[in-house]
Design an enzyme around this catalytic site. Sequence first.
Site, PDB file in Angstrom:
ATOM      1  N   ARG A  35     -11.514  20.572  -0.320  1.00 39.12           N
ATOM      2  CA  ARG A  35     -11.615  20.298  -2.113  1.00 39.12           C
ATOM      3  C   ARG A  35     -12.222  19.437  -2.271  1.00 39.12           C
ATOM      4  O   ARG A  35     -12.973  19.678  -3.180  1.00 39.12           O
ATOM      5  CB  ARG A  35     -10.455  21.082  -2.688  1.00 39.12           C
ATOM      6  CG  ARG A  35     -10.944  21.294  -3.974  1.00 39.12           C
ATOM      7  CD  ARG A  35     -10.171  22.435  -4.700  1.00 39.12           C
ATOM      8  NE  ARG A  35      -8.616  21.649  -4.661  1.00 39.12           N
ATOM      9  CZ  ARG A  35      -8.045  20.884  -4.915  1.00 39.12           C
ATOM     10  NH1 ARG A  35      -9.297  20.328  -6.282  1.00 39.12           N
ATOM     11  NH2 ARG A  35      -6.691  20.654  -5.443  1.00 39.12           N
ATOM     12  N   TYR A  59     -32.320  35.539 -14.370  1.00 41.19           N
ATOM     13  CA  TYR A  59     -31.090  36.573 -13.496  1.00 41.19           C
ATOM     14  C   TYR A  59     -30.159  37.154 -14.604  1.00 41.19           C
ATOM     15  O   TYR A  59     -29.062  36.173 -15.272  1.00 41.19           O
ATOM     16  CB  TYR A  59     -30.363  35.203 -12.314  1.00 41.19           C
ATOM     17  CG  TYR A  59     -29.357  35.499 -11.563  1.00 41.19           C
ATOM     18  CD1 TYR A  59     -29.405  37.277 -10.933  1.00 41.19           C
ATOM     19  CD2 TYR A  59     -28.308  35.400 -11.880  1.00 41.19           C
ATOM     20  CE1 TYR A  59     -28.018  37.903 -10.197  1.00 41.19           C
ATOM     21  CE2 TYR A  59     -27.307  35.812 -10.839  1.00 41.19           C
ATOM     22  CZ  TYR A  59     -27.311  37.113 -10.414  1.00 41.19           C
ATOM     23  OH  TYR A  59     -25.687  37.801  -9.302  1.00 41.19           O
ATOM     24  N   ASP A  75     -33.489  25.693 -13.095  1.00 39.92           N
ATOM     25  CA  ASP A  75     -33.161  27.360 -11.994  1.00 39.92           C
ATOM     26  C   ASP A  75     -33.936  26.890 -11.027  1.00 39.92           C
ATOM     27  O   ASP A  75     -35.383  28.131 -11.451  1.00 39.92           O
ATOM     28  CB  ASP A  75     -32.548  28.744 -11.775  1.00 39.92           C
ATOM     29  CG  ASP A  75     -31.726  29.603 -10.979  1.00 39.92           C
ATOM     30  OD1 ASP A  75     -32.360  29.108  -9.710  1.00 39.92           O
ATOM     31  OD2 ASP A  75     -30.865  29.848 -11.396  1.00 39.92           O
ATOM     32  N   LYS A  97     -30.421  32.622  -0.295  1.00 36.49           N
ATOM     33  CA  LYS A  97     -31.746  32.823  -0.836  1.00 36.49           C
ATOM     34  C   LYS A  97     -32.644  32.306   0.701  1.00 36.49           C
ATOM     35  O   LYS A  97     -32.561  31.927   0.962  1.00 36.49           O
ATOM     36  CB  LYS A  97     -32.844  32.675  -1.929  1.00 36.49           C
ATOM     37  CG  LYS A  97     -31.897  33.468  -3.088  1.00 36.49           C
ATOM     38  CD  LYS A  97     -31.103  34.424  -3.205  1.00 36.49           C
ATOM     39  CE  LYS A  97     -30.300  34.964  -4.087  1.00 36.49           C
ATOM     40  NZ  LYS A  97     -29.596  34.536  -4.949  1.00 36.49           N
TER      41      LYS A  97
END
Length: 367
Positions: free
Chosen positions: A50, A103, A171, A196
């Site tokens: 992690r 979004y 973004d 994407k």
Amino acid sequence: MDGQYGDSTRSVKAVASEHVPGSPVAPQPVSAATFHLSADEAAGLDTYGRSGNPTWRQLESALAELEGATAALTFASGMAAITAALRVLAKPGTKLVVPADGYYQVRRYASEYLAPQGVTVVEASAEQMCEASADADVVLAESPANPGLDVVDLYRLAMQCRRRGAILVVDNTTATPLGQQPLSLGADVVVASATKALSGHSDLVAGYVASSRADLMSALERERLLAGAVLGGFEAWLVLRSLGTAGLRFERQCQNAAALAVMLHTHPAVRAVRYPGLPGDPAHGVACAQMKRFGGLVAVELADAAAVEALVRRSALLVASTSFGGIHTSVDRRARWGDAVSEGFARISLGIEDTDDLVADVEQALA
């Protein structure tokens, strides 16, 4: 010479391994939850999955290089990256501007989580972004906006934020770092979904943050460690493996988008088309000033929902699916997700099919 490289060269160079004789040319995945500990606790070696992973670091180095940043951090998804940035930057008592036409999940997160914590949340469209951000502390801009593909004047917005000491987060998912580099236009932080076009095969979920501000990146790395929204080692390797062909894929996607937009613009069954690369598009001027490529998305408005469904049904190449940036051309009717668009509005994500085949297929499906 780096600044003169083309997109495919940049993509390949970003993921290249060190030229060490006997070492693998291709990057190797490291999937590990734990690592052997050193007696020297200050050695800075990996200890737990992690907090660090060699595959992350190679991917983050590649992403930083593509975005023109000094550092990048990977996350489990694009939303994990965005929300981590907002938690670090938008503290109680601050004013945050988010895209009204971007979004939809970002707006939901801001209103459902940040606003109850004492953050003043203001929604602004791409056209309104500069005016709405005049007294903001943190601004999140999405350009081109998803799904309507309007474009924010990022340089103007960045200079406005800089004069006031506000933080500008951009973004960059729809444009990708191969289409525009917000940091070079004055943004402080870039966030994006690597799900994407960068990974490009519709088979994983990933996100990242990139910046040249060491203070912000340090805070974001601490947030990732504590919140735990980390990217798996294997998924990181898949993104890294895909990045090498991102230049080729994105070039074809942009080529297909431009050709399809031209055809749709004159088709009698189409009510409206948005694509920043169209000379008549309202965003074309700003897009030309700040984008190297105009992206692989086209927004189209048909008569109604049935017309969108018929388009996909009659096509031999189109796939009905959400998300975008994959190798297959896909159609997503955005009203089903609650976007403020008409029932016949569809976002078309262009794949890497041969351009003539794709345009002919869509044209006959609309006939």
